[in-house]
Design an enzyme around this catalytic site. Structure first.
Site, PDB file in Angstrom:
ATOM      1  N   LYS A 193      -1.941 -15.149  -8.211  1.00 31.81           N
ATOM      2  CA  LYS A 193      -2.351 -15.782  -6.959  1.00 31.81           C
ATOM      3  C   LYS A 193      -3.690 -15.169  -6.564  1.00 31.81           C
ATOM      4  CE  LYS A 193      -2.602 -15.682  -2.851  1.00 31.81           C
ATOM      5  NZ  LYS A 193      -3.792 -15.883  -1.941  1.00 31.81           N
ATOM      6  N   GLY A 246      -5.055  -5.380  -1.758  1.00 30.90           N
ATOM      7  CA  GLY A 246      -5.485  -6.021  -0.523  1.00 30.90           C
ATOM      8  C   GLY A 246      -5.260  -5.101   0.655  1.00 30.90           C
ATOM      9  N   SER A 247      -5.053  -5.675   1.828  1.00 32.67           N
ATOM     10  CA  SER A 247      -4.950  -4.887   3.051  1.00 32.67           C
ATOM     11  C   SER A 247      -3.600  -4.190   3.153  1.00 32.67           C
ATOM     12  CB  SER A 247      -5.152  -5.785   4.273  1.00 32.67           C
ATOM     13  OG  SER A 247      -4.021  -6.617   4.483  1.00 32.67           O
ATOM     14  N   THR A 248      -3.573  -3.088   3.892  1.00 32.49           N
ATOM     15  CA  THR A 248      -2.330  -2.365   4.129  1.00 32.49           C
ATOM     16  C   THR A 248      -1.336  -3.220   4.904  1.00 32.49           C
ATOM     17  OG1 THR A 248      -3.476  -0.241   4.084  1.00 32.49           O
ATOM     18  CG2 THR A 248      -1.353  -0.299   5.199  1.00 32.49           C
ATOM     19  N   GLY A 251       0.267  -5.528   2.493  1.00 27.88           N
ATOM     20  CA  GLY A 251       1.090  -4.742   1.586  1.00 27.88           C
ATOM     21  C   GLY A 251       2.446  -4.413   2.196  1.00 27.88           C
ATOM     22  N   GLU A 401     -10.592   0.614   8.629  1.00 28.83           N
ATOM     23  CA  GLU A 401     -11.349   0.073   7.502  1.00 28.83           C
ATOM     24  C   GLU A 401     -12.136  -1.152   7.967  1.00 28.83           C
ATOM     25  OE1 GLU A 401     -10.601  -0.859   2.814  1.00 28.83           O
ATOM     26  OE2 GLU A 401      -9.144  -1.665   4.222  1.00 28.83           O
TER      27      GLU A 401
END
Length: 498
Positions: A193, A246-248, A251, A401
């Site tokens: 993906k 990717g982003s926390t 996740g 971030e």
């Protein structure tokens, strides 16, 4: 054909390539529209021009792809193929990627705005990853347990089954290869993906994989959005592993989906707010300043391991920051197709506005703006390099971030203070350390809370080194033979011999 060398060369190649761009999903060896017929547009962030309409997959497409992936895994045409034979197919794929490397690099440049020179480096990294994992798989041995002679204990390493790889937009093809290469080498079926912001190189890779001879259903690509097709893959009872960069925030959501479904394995490479620590005894301040600037401004700062927190010993701070600012002036954004451009465009208007919002926040918080602070007029989404000095740990720009070309500078007096500042973060993806004191280097290397430490360099390493973080930067590792462990499981076999 010789490689394009100039802006005009790359523009000409782009004009030939764009009308042929593939936007359909790749399911069971065919390029097909989404079941719903829905599409989304890919835009060139440097110009605002439309590149292609791309299939917007959802749960229905995920169900079909998972069914094909599971069926081919069960049949064993790939999963039970001898490792040396899988190696041959993946090496053919790497050769095809090399043959089409200019096209693959151009797709990423057009799709997400990175400079063409950076994109070419990314493609080289992707090819290297494919070859490294292919060459590794027939050199990994099982184990024989130390038993008595009346039994034989074997420890086998087997593929998991169906792996869903969800990759980001900042290094589209390279991150894809880091995930897909070891998963395929281990014998899994892989559903990719790609980010909806950068799907084009993934779709081209699918065509090359078919040409290389991967069996139908072993590698499939579902473009679309995280809340539709990504969620469906994460909740599927027939997907055994989620591999995500990717982003926390996302996740954490994927881990919840795994718990809500079949306890699938999840390994994550998430956000970062990496410290880059410069001591007064480091050699060649000019070189270090250039490296510190590149560590945050490379790829427009859209880098998970960007050295976004610069920690400088106070005795050299003013002089060193001046050198970083001078380096930033040489790293201005330009046309991504121009080989001389160091920075390109931000990936889309959402990310552009997000970064500009952080810049405004830094000014409001009282940080000292030493460089940049404004975007670039014109149709493209460009932001000049930003340097904030006088940043303190409680400031938002020093903690969150940003994922853009924004550097936050902190000062410190002692080694202990530098270590405390460096570790005062939710993240632990990377850290940099510049010093000539070997004792200090070893002390701090052991105490820095980070999955990677770069000493007297930034972002060094090759395919032999694992890549990943600790704390809220995730778990698991990409690259090296360690990544193969993420896509395999152990089976213990106890054989009675009498």
């Amino acid at each position: 054909m010789s490689r394009p060398r100039t802006l005009t060369d790359w523009q000409a190649l782009a004009a030939r390539l764009t009308p042929q761009l593939q936007g359909n999903a790749f399911i069971n060896d065919d390029f097909v529209p989404a079941v719903s017929g829905e599409t989304f547009e890919c835009l060139n962030p440097a110009t605002g021009e439309r590149l292609a309409k791309v299939a917007s997959c959802d749960g229905a497409d995920a169900e079909i792809a998972v069914r094909h992936a599971r069926a081919v895994f069960k049949r064993g045409g790939w999963s039970r193929m001898a490792p040396v034979e899988r190696k041959g197919v993946l090496l053919r794929l790497a050769d095809l990627m090399e043959r089409h490397q200019d096209e693959l690099a151009l797709l990423d440049t057009l799709d997400m705005g990175k400079p063409i020179t950076s994109a070419l480096d990314d493609v080289a990294g992707a090819i290297g990853s494919m070859r490294h994992q292919a060459e590794s798989i027939d050199k990994l041995y099982g184990e024989v347990a130390p038993t008595g002679e009346q039994v034989l204990g074997l420890v086998l390493r087997e593929p998991l089954g169906v792996v869903a790889s969800i990759v980001p937009w900042n290094f589209p093809l390279m991150m894809t290869a880091w995930k897909v290469a070891p998963a395929l080498a281990a014998g899994n079926s892989v559903i990719l993906k790609p980010s909806e912001k950068s799907p084009l190189s993934a779709l081209r890779l699918a065509a090359l994989a078919r040409e290389a001879g991967l069996p139908s259903g072993v590698f499939q690509v579902l473009p679309g959005f995280g809340h539709t097709v990504g969620r469906a893959l994460a909740l599927s009872m027939d997907v055994e592993c989620l591999a995500f960069t990717g982003s926390t925030t996302v996740g954490k959501q994927l881990m919840q989906y795994a718990g809500q479904s079949n306890l699938k394995r999840v390994f994550l490479e998430c956000g970062g707010k990496s410290p880059n620590i410069v001591f007064a005894d480091c050699a060649d301040l000019d070189r270090v300043a250039e490296s510190a600037a590149a560590a945050i401004f490379y790829n427009q700062g859209e880098v998970c391991i960007a050295g976004s927190r610069l920690l400088v010993e106070n005795s050299i701070r003013d002089a060193f920051v001046a050198k970083v600012v001078a380096a930033a002036e040489r790293m201005q954004p330009g046309d991504p197709l121009d080989p001389t451009s160091f920075m390109g465009a931000m990936v889309d208007s959402t990310q552009h506005e997000r970064v500009m919002g952080y810049i405004r926040k830094g000014i409001d918080e009282g940080a000292v703006l030493r460089a940049g602070g404004e975007d670039v007029a014109g149709p493209g989404l460009f932001i000049r390099p930003v340097v904030f000095d006088g940043v303190t740990p409680e400031m938002v720009i020093g903690r969150e971030e940003i994922f853009g070309p924004v550097l936050s500078v902190f000062g410190f007096e002692t080694e202990e203070e530098a270590l405390a500042l460096a570790n005062d973060s939710d993240f632990g993806l990377a850290a940099g350390l510049w010093s000539q004191d070997i004792g200090r280097i070893m002390r701090m290397t052991h105490r820095l809370e980070s999955g990677q430490v770069f000493v007297n360099n930034w972002a060094g390493g090759d395919q032999s080194m694992p890549f990943g973080g600790v704390k809220q930067s995730g778990n698991g590792r990409d690259k090296s033979h360690h990544s193969l462990a993420e896509y395999t499981q152990l089976k213990s076999v106890w054989i009675a011999l009498s």
